[in-house]
Design a protein around this motif. Structure first.
Motif, PDB file in Angstrom:
ATOM      1  N   ASN A 192      -6.947   9.637   0.527  1.00  0.00           N
ATOM      2  CA  ASN A 192      -5.787  10.533   0.432  1.00  0.00           C
ATOM      3  C   ASN A 192      -5.485  10.935  -1.002  1.00  0.00           C
ATOM      4  OD1 ASN A 192      -5.412  10.423   3.203  1.00  0.00           O
ATOM      5  ND2 ASN A 192      -3.861   8.814   3.105  1.00  0.00           N
ATOM      6  N   ASN A 193      -5.941  10.143  -1.964  1.00  0.00           N
ATOM      7  CA  ASN A 193      -5.605  10.391  -3.365  1.00  0.00           C
ATOM      8  C   ASN A 193      -6.830  10.623  -4.245  1.00  0.00           C
ATOM      9  OD1 ASN A 193      -2.538   9.844  -3.353  1.00  0.00           O
ATOM     10  ND2 ASN A 193      -3.396   8.067  -2.296  1.00  0.00           N
ATOM     11  N   ILE A 228       0.842  -1.200   0.000  1.00  0.00           N
ATOM     12  CA  ILE A 228       0.000   0.000   0.000  1.00  0.00           C
ATOM     13  C   ILE A 228       0.878   1.250   0.000  1.00  0.00           C
ATOM     14  CG2 ILE A 228      -1.704   1.302   1.332  1.00  0.00           C
ATOM     15  CD1 ILE A 228      -2.879  -1.361   2.261  1.00  0.00           C
ATOM     16  N   ALA A 229       1.985   1.213   0.734  1.00  0.00           N
ATOM     17  CA  ALA A 229       2.903   2.354   0.735  1.00  0.00           C
ATOM     18  C   ALA A 229       3.504   2.576  -0.650  1.00  0.00           C
ATOM     19  CB  ALA A 229       4.008   2.131   1.769  1.00  0.00           C
ATOM     20  N   GLN A 230       3.807   1.478  -1.355  1.00  0.00           N
ATOM     21  CA  GLN A 230       4.329   1.622  -2.713  1.00  0.00           C
ATOM     22  C   GLN A 230       3.270   2.205  -3.652  1.00  0.00           C
ATOM     23  OE1 GLN A 230       6.919  -1.742  -4.198  1.00  0.00           O
ATOM     24  NE2 GLN A 230       6.237  -2.656  -2.271  1.00  0.00           N
ATOM     25  N   GLN A 288       1.004   4.300  -2.745  1.00  0.00           N
ATOM     26  CA  GLN A 288       0.971   5.728  -2.443  1.00  0.00           C
ATOM     27  C   GLN A 288       2.052   6.467  -3.225  1.00  0.00           C
ATOM     28  OE1 GLN A 288      -1.196   7.779  -0.491  1.00  0.00           O
ATOM     29  NE2 GLN A 288      -0.022   9.191  -1.783  1.00  0.00           N
ATOM     30  N   SER A 289       3.204   5.851  -3.359  1.00  0.00           N
ATOM     31  CA  SER A 289       4.272   6.504  -4.130  1.00  0.00           C
ATOM     32  C   SER A 289       3.878   6.649  -5.590  1.00  0.00           C
ATOM     33  CB  SER A 289       5.576   5.713  -3.999  1.00  0.00           C
ATOM     34  OG  SER A 289       5.516   4.476  -4.703  1.00  0.00           O
ATOM     35  N   ARG A 290       3.115   5.696  -6.116  1.00  0.00           N
ATOM     36  CA  ARG A 290       2.620   5.806  -7.488  1.00  0.00           C
ATOM     37  C   ARG A 290       1.672   7.005  -7.629  1.00  0.00           C
ATOM     38  NH1 ARG A 290       6.108   3.233 -10.248  1.00  0.00           N
ATOM     39  NH2 ARG A 290       5.663   1.113 -10.996  1.00  0.00           N
ATOM     40  N   PHE A 291       0.752   7.123  -6.686  1.00  0.00           N
ATOM     41  CA  PHE A 291      -0.162   8.263  -6.741  1.00  0.00           C
ATOM     42  C   PHE A 291       0.600   9.578  -6.640  1.00  0.00           C
ATOM     43  CE2 PHE A 291      -3.518   5.134  -5.583  1.00  0.00           C
ATOM     44  CZ  PHE A 291      -4.451   5.479  -6.545  1.00  0.00           C
ATOM     45  N   ASP A 292       1.638   9.609  -5.811  1.00  0.00           N
ATOM     46  CA  ASP A 292       2.455  10.811  -5.701  1.00  0.00           C
ATOM     47  C   ASP A 292       3.113  11.143  -7.043  1.00  0.00           C
ATOM     48  OD1 ASP A 292       1.799  11.004  -3.015  1.00  0.00           O
ATOM     49  OD2 ASP A 292       3.650  10.040  -2.319  1.00  0.00           O
ATOM     50  N   ARG A 302       0.478  12.570  -9.403  1.00  0.00           N
ATOM     51  CA  ARG A 302       0.133  13.956  -9.071  1.00  0.00           C
ATOM     52  C   ARG A 302       1.225  14.907  -9.557  1.00  0.00           C
ATOM     53  NH1 ARG A 302      -0.518  12.878  -4.412  1.00  0.00           N
ATOM     54  NH2 ARG A 302      -2.782  12.538  -4.341  1.00  0.00           N
ATOM     55  N   LEU A 332      -5.894   5.044   1.500  1.00  0.00           N
ATOM     56  CA  LEU A 332      -5.216   5.319   0.232  1.00  0.00           C
ATOM     57  C   LEU A 332      -6.155   6.028  -0.740  1.00  0.00           C
ATOM     58  CD1 LEU A 332      -2.579   4.604  -1.532  1.00  0.00           C
ATOM     59  CD2 LEU A 332      -4.001   2.748  -2.436  1.00  0.00           C
TER      60      LEU A 332
END
Length: 471
Positions: free
Chosen positions: A162-163, A113-115, A117-121, A124, A159
């Motif tokens: 937040n995105n 899930i943390a990885q 989040q990095s994709r969504f970052d 963006r 997730l």
């Protein structure tokens, strides 16, 4: 369920507030401009606008590629993905396939899930949005149970929330091969409803969820719905959307509609009555046969354009299916222009002196696209001082989601200027930014109008070529 009233078993968070607070040098004036189809008498300077055939990027619409956003097929690693280069390749939107293939019988690894989040970052930073779908198998039978799926949605809720700013639309996913809600043996219709409601709880209330088949939509709105229900947060219709992932493969689009008449035509008519209010997109998975019965006239260039218009398509894949046929027919550029909204100014009339420190003007816009914007979006009129460059903002009482395909809209403005605004000459601009506070100052997420010479790429503003003097 009946399709009316509050959603069963669902407690939704409040609507996302459209944050209209000014940033930097911007100052808000009072809200309350009126909109309508008629125009009151107004004397002032009139500017008429020409339109352009230029193909350009706008958020939440257009051609989009499909990408494996999470693990690749059969992989436990996140392969390199050039999200930063997508806009340069002509995309403002992607379709994010997110694999849960390694978690059909376990919780999702928090590290994964943390990885994600990095994709969504990354997305963006790249100025993109996505339609998002979670899947367990790439064509094979899925074995995840309803309870496992609901647990995964619970895990993914932070997730998604937040995105949500870069999630243009969610696809129901999870059930069946590719997450397309077919060919599952271990889920009932009641289970499918619970999965949909869980996703609706997980996402902000203004995000819609696409369903693959017409019969899926009938699970929630068997009698259809109209405009009032489509924008009523207490009605399930406000969350429904549609994706057709076998556009043009045959007359039923591989079960999108019933396989045979008369139900197939009934399904098409039902869907056509809903799509002006929904986010519609998808992909081809083949090509409509050359021989045989063609009751809907889908085998000609004109017929395929009409089909996209009839069902108010906003986005479609151009990296899958027989897109080359569109190029051979010479309609590819037409599709690129008209997918989703294509808003253009027609005319503006501005009272050139703000007597009584009120701004009075009329704007006429037309939507030449196939659909309206499907997510909430503020409409702002900006006044920029021609000497200092300071910008002041007036929030207009308008909802671009109701600027339907082929329609013309008039914005009547008679508003007090922001308090403390100094005397001087001000140029007027129209700003249609993203509703999310995180994206409101990002020009890539603002709507560009289809008029030549008006767009400011560095600000995301559209010039009106009008000025007003503030005494």
């Amino acid at each position: 369920m009946s399709g009316s009233g509050p959603y069963p078993h669902v407690w939704f968070s409040a609507l996302l507030v459209l944050l209209l607070a000014a940033c930097g040098a911007q100052t808000e004036g009072e809200p309350g401009s009126s909109t309508g189809s008629s125009s009151a008498p107004l004397s002032g300077k009139t500017v008429t606008y020409t339109t352009t055939d230029e193909i350009f990027l706008n958020p939440e619409r257009g051609f989009r590629p499909g990408v494996q956003f999470g693990y690749g097929i059969g992989s436990r690693s996140l392969a390199g993905l050039d999200l930063a280069g997508m806009r340069g390749r002509g995309y403002s939107m992607i379709h994010a396939y997110i694999s849960l293939q390694h978690f059909q019988h376990s919780d999702i690894d928090p590290g994964y899930i943390a990885q994600l989040q990095s994709r969504f970052d990354e997305m963006r930073r790249a100025g993109l949005k996505a339609s998002v779908r979670f899947w367990y198998t790439w064509g094979e039978t899925t074995t995840a149970s309803r309870d496992r799926i609901l647990r995964h949605i619970e895990q993914l809720t932070p997730l998604l929330r937040n995105n949500a700013d870069v999630i243009a639309v969610m696809q129901a996913g999870f059930a069946g091969p590719w997450g397309e809600w077919h060919s599952y043996a271990n889920l009932s219709e009641g289970d499918l409803r619970e999965i949909f409601y869980a996703l609706a709880r997980a996402l902000p209330q203004d995000r819609r969820i696409q369903l693959r088949y017409v019969w899926n939509l009938r699970l929630f709105a068997p009698g259809g719905f109209g405009e009032a229900e489509a924008f009523d947060p207490n009605h399930i219709a406000s969350r429904l959307a549609h994706h057709n992932d076998c556009f043009m493969v045959n007359q039923s689009d591989a079960g999108t509609y019933a396989w045979d008449d008369p139900q197939r035509t009934a399904d098409r008519n039902y869907l056509q009555g809903l799509t002006r209010y929904m986010a519609v997109g998808g992909e081809m998975c083949g090509d409509v046969p050359e021989a045989g019965h063609d009751p809907y006239g889908r085998r000609t260039p004109e017929g395929q354009l009409a089909e996209l218009a009839r069902f108010n398509w906003s986005f479609i894949a151009n990296d899958f299916g027989n897109v080359d046929r569109w190029r051979q027919w010479g309609i590819y550029d037409t599709i690129a222009r008209r997918l989703g909204y294509r808003l253009a100014l027609v005319e503006s009339v501005v009272q050139e002196v703000a007597e009584g420190r009120r701004l009075r003007l009329r704007l006429v816009l037309r939507n030449d696209g196939w659909a309206a914007p499907y997510n909430p979006r503020p409409v702002r009129l900006l006044l920029r001082n021609t000497q200092s460059g300071q910008v002041y903002s007036l929030a207009l009482n308008a909802d671009p989601r109701r600027w339907y395909a082929g329609s013309t809209h008039t914005l009547q403005v008679d508003q007090a200027l922001p308090a403390g605004m100094p005397a001087g000459s001000y140029e007027l601009l129209l700003h249609l930014p993203d509703a999310a506070q995180s994206l409101q100052n990002r020009p890539e997420y603002a709507i560009r109008l289809a008029n030549p010479g008006l767009w400011e790429a560095t600000t995301g503003y559209n010039r009106l070529n009008q000025t007003v003097r503030v005494p």
